[in-house]
Design an enzyme around this catalytic site. Structure first.
Site, short mmCIF file in Angstrom:
data_model
loop_
_atom_site.label_atom_id
_atom_site.label_comp_id
_atom_site.label_asym_id
_atom_site.label_seq_id
_atom_site.Cartn_x
_atom_site.Cartn_y
_atom_site.Cartn_z
N GLY A 111 0.81 -1.23 0.00
CA GLY A 111 0.00 0.00 0.00
C GLY A 111 0.84 1.27 0.00
CD GLU A 114 -1.48 -1.16 -3.69
OE1 GLU A 114 -1.54 -1.44 -2.48
OE2 GLU A 114 -2.22 -1.65 -4.54
CD GLU A 134 0.60 -5.88 -1.94
OE1 GLU A 134 1.55 -6.21 -2.68
OE2 GLU A 134 0.29 -4.70 -1.71
N1 COA Z 1 2.09 -3.96 8.81
C1 COA Z 1 2.16 -3.96 10.15
N2 COA Z 1 3.31 -3.80 10.83
C2 COA Z 1 4.42 -3.65 10.10
C3 COA Z 1 4.41 -3.64 8.68
C4 COA Z 1 3.17 -3.81 8.04
N3 COA Z 1 3.06 -3.77 6.72
N4 COA Z 1 5.68 -3.49 8.25
C5 COA Z 1 6.44 -3.40 9.36
N5 COA Z 1 5.69 -3.49 10.46
C6 COA Z 1 6.12 -3.44 11.86
C7 COA Z 1 6.77 -4.74 12.30
O1 COA Z 1 5.79 -5.69 12.64
C8 COA Z 1 7.59 -4.26 13.46
O2 COA Z 1 6.74 -4.08 14.56
P1 COA Z 1 7.18 -4.59 16.04
O3 COA Z 1 8.42 -3.81 16.35
O4 COA Z 1 6.03 -4.25 16.91
O5 COA Z 1 7.45 -6.06 15.88
C9 COA Z 1 8.04 -2.88 13.02
O6 COA Z 1 7.13 -2.47 12.01
C10 COA Z 1 9.44 -2.87 12.43
O7 COA Z 1 9.48 -3.80 11.37
P2 COA Z 1 10.56 -5.00 11.26
O8 COA Z 1 9.96 -6.08 10.43
O9 COA Z 1 11.06 -5.35 12.62
O10 COA Z 1 11.72 -4.26 10.45
P3 COA Z 1 12.82 -4.96 9.52
O11 COA Z 1 13.82 -3.90 9.22
O12 COA Z 1 13.27 -6.23 10.09
O13 COA Z 1 12.04 -5.29 8.15
C11 COA Z 1 10.53 -4.88 6.31
C12 COA Z 1 11.51 -4.27 7.35
C13 COA Z 1 9.85 -3.70 5.61
C14 COA Z 1 11.30 -5.72 5.31
C15 COA Z 1 9.49 -5.75 7.07
O14 COA Z 1 8.94 -4.99 8.15
C16 COA Z 1 8.34 -6.20 6.20
O15 COA Z 1 8.50 -7.12 5.39
N6 COA Z 1 7.16 -5.59 6.37
C17 COA Z 1 5.96 -6.02 5.68
C18 COA Z 1 5.95 -5.53 4.26
C19 COA Z 1 4.70 -6.00 3.53
O16 COA Z 1 4.48 -7.17 3.35
N7 COA Z 1 3.89 -5.02 3.09
C20 COA Z 1 2.69 -5.29 2.35
C21 COA Z 1 1.55 -5.50 3.25
S1 COA Z 1 0.10 -5.90 2.32
#
Ligand code: COA
Length: 261
Positions: A111, A114, A134
């Site tokens: 998003g 997006e 996704e």
């Molecule tokens: N939704 C909810 N929470 C999210 C999020 C999302 N899309 N992306 C990151 N967060 C949160 C994590 O859960 C974490 O929360 P916490 O500290 O309470 O556990 C915090 O943000 C930090 O993220 P973290 O994953 O620890 O950072 P990282 O540097 O290890 O990884 C990413 C960064 C972006 C690679 C990883 O957070 C990720 O893959 N996020 C999801 C991306 C995604 O799939 N987006 C599409 C959703 S439809």
């Protein structure tokens, strides 16, 4: 705009900077952020700005996507409402009557990518990462990327990204025309957005706004229909004060002073 919990807004010299402010969740979009964006954008649509810059707080992310935790408790009906809310917000960005720039530093995933695609164009820092992960969650992009990325690049490239959930670097995004400029770091990126809008500010805001509308509407029509829209808008501008001022200033070898009328 202190009414918002998850948004920060600053305005200087008719340039707005809207920051999604949930850094502990990498600025992920939950219903609160999206509802606040909707309220913000309905107010922003009536503002007379040179342009709006959309960015995320912190050094790590622009927006890391829709909030995954929030989605785990949604049924199909709630998900439908959430998706439509995200799409509504994306359309509200698109319809703002002045230029919008997504300033992407760090992760612009799902998003987040997006929302960036709903802005007129994307400027990125070298640390920008673009992706649509996704399908890794058993989902598909639901805030417009299946349509907007396909239109901005090509259906084949949108499929290549979406099917693999693969990320792009800033340099790759530049090559693909997803980002149009890349800057060394976040400070340079935000300054680059401001510098760009300072150039736009010298031009007729009326002409800029109408050009935006014609380009956007034309992208959804045949060439013939698009040219017809352009011809109507071109002739309409001849009734404007801005056109009289711009042409008179050229002839008089002075700078134009536009009023947007
Ligand atoms: N939704 C909810 N929470 C999210 C999020 C999302 N899309 N992306 C990151 N967060 C949160 C994590 O859960 C974490 O929360 P916490 O500290 O309470 O556990 C915090 O943000 C930090 O993220 P973290 O994953 O620890 O950072 P990282 O540097 O290890 O990884 C990413 C960064 C972006 C690679 C990883 O957070 C990720 O893959 N996020 C999801 C991306 C995604 O799939 N987006 C599409 C959703 S439809």
């Amino acid at each position: 705009m202190s009414e918002f919990q998850t948004l920060q807004y600053e305005e200087q010299d008719k340039v707005g900077v809207l920051t999604i402010n949930r850094p502990d969740k990498l600025n992920a979009l939950d219903a609160t952020v999206l509802s606040e964006l909707k309220t913000f954008l309905s107010q922003a649509a009536t503002k007379k700005l040179t342009g709006l810059i959309l960015t995320g707080s912190g050094e790590k992310a622009f927006i890391a996507g829709a909030d995954i935790l929030a989605m785990t408790t949604m049924d199909a009906k709630a998900a439908g409402e959430f998706g439509r809310l995200g799409q509504n917000v994306s359309v509200m960005f698109e319809y703002l009557p002045y230029p919008t720039i997504a300033a992407v530093h760090g992760f612009a995933l799902g998003g987040g990518f997006e929302m960036a695609l709903s802005c007129d164009f994307i400027f990125a820092s070298e640390k920008a990462v673009f992706g649509l992960p996704e399908v890794k969650l058993g989902l598909l992009p639901g805030f417009g990327a299946t349509q907007r990325l396909a239109r901005r690049t090509s259906p084949a490239f949108a499929k290549e990204m979406v099917f693999a959930g693969k990320n792009l670097t800033a340099a790759e995004a530049l090559t693909r025309g997803i980002a149009t400029q890349v800057f060394a770091d976040k400070a340079a990126l935000l300054q680059g957005c401001r510098d760009y809008l300072a150039v736009v500010a010298k031009n007729s805001p009326l002409a800029v706004g109408i050009a935006k509308r014609v380009i956007d509407q034309g992208a959804q029509t045949t060439l013939e229909q698009g040219l017809a829209l352009e011809a109507i808008a071109f002739s309409q501008l001849f009734t404007s004060q801005d056109m009289k001022e711009g042409t008179a200033a050229f002839i008089a070898k002075r700078s134009a002073v536009f009023k947007g009328e």
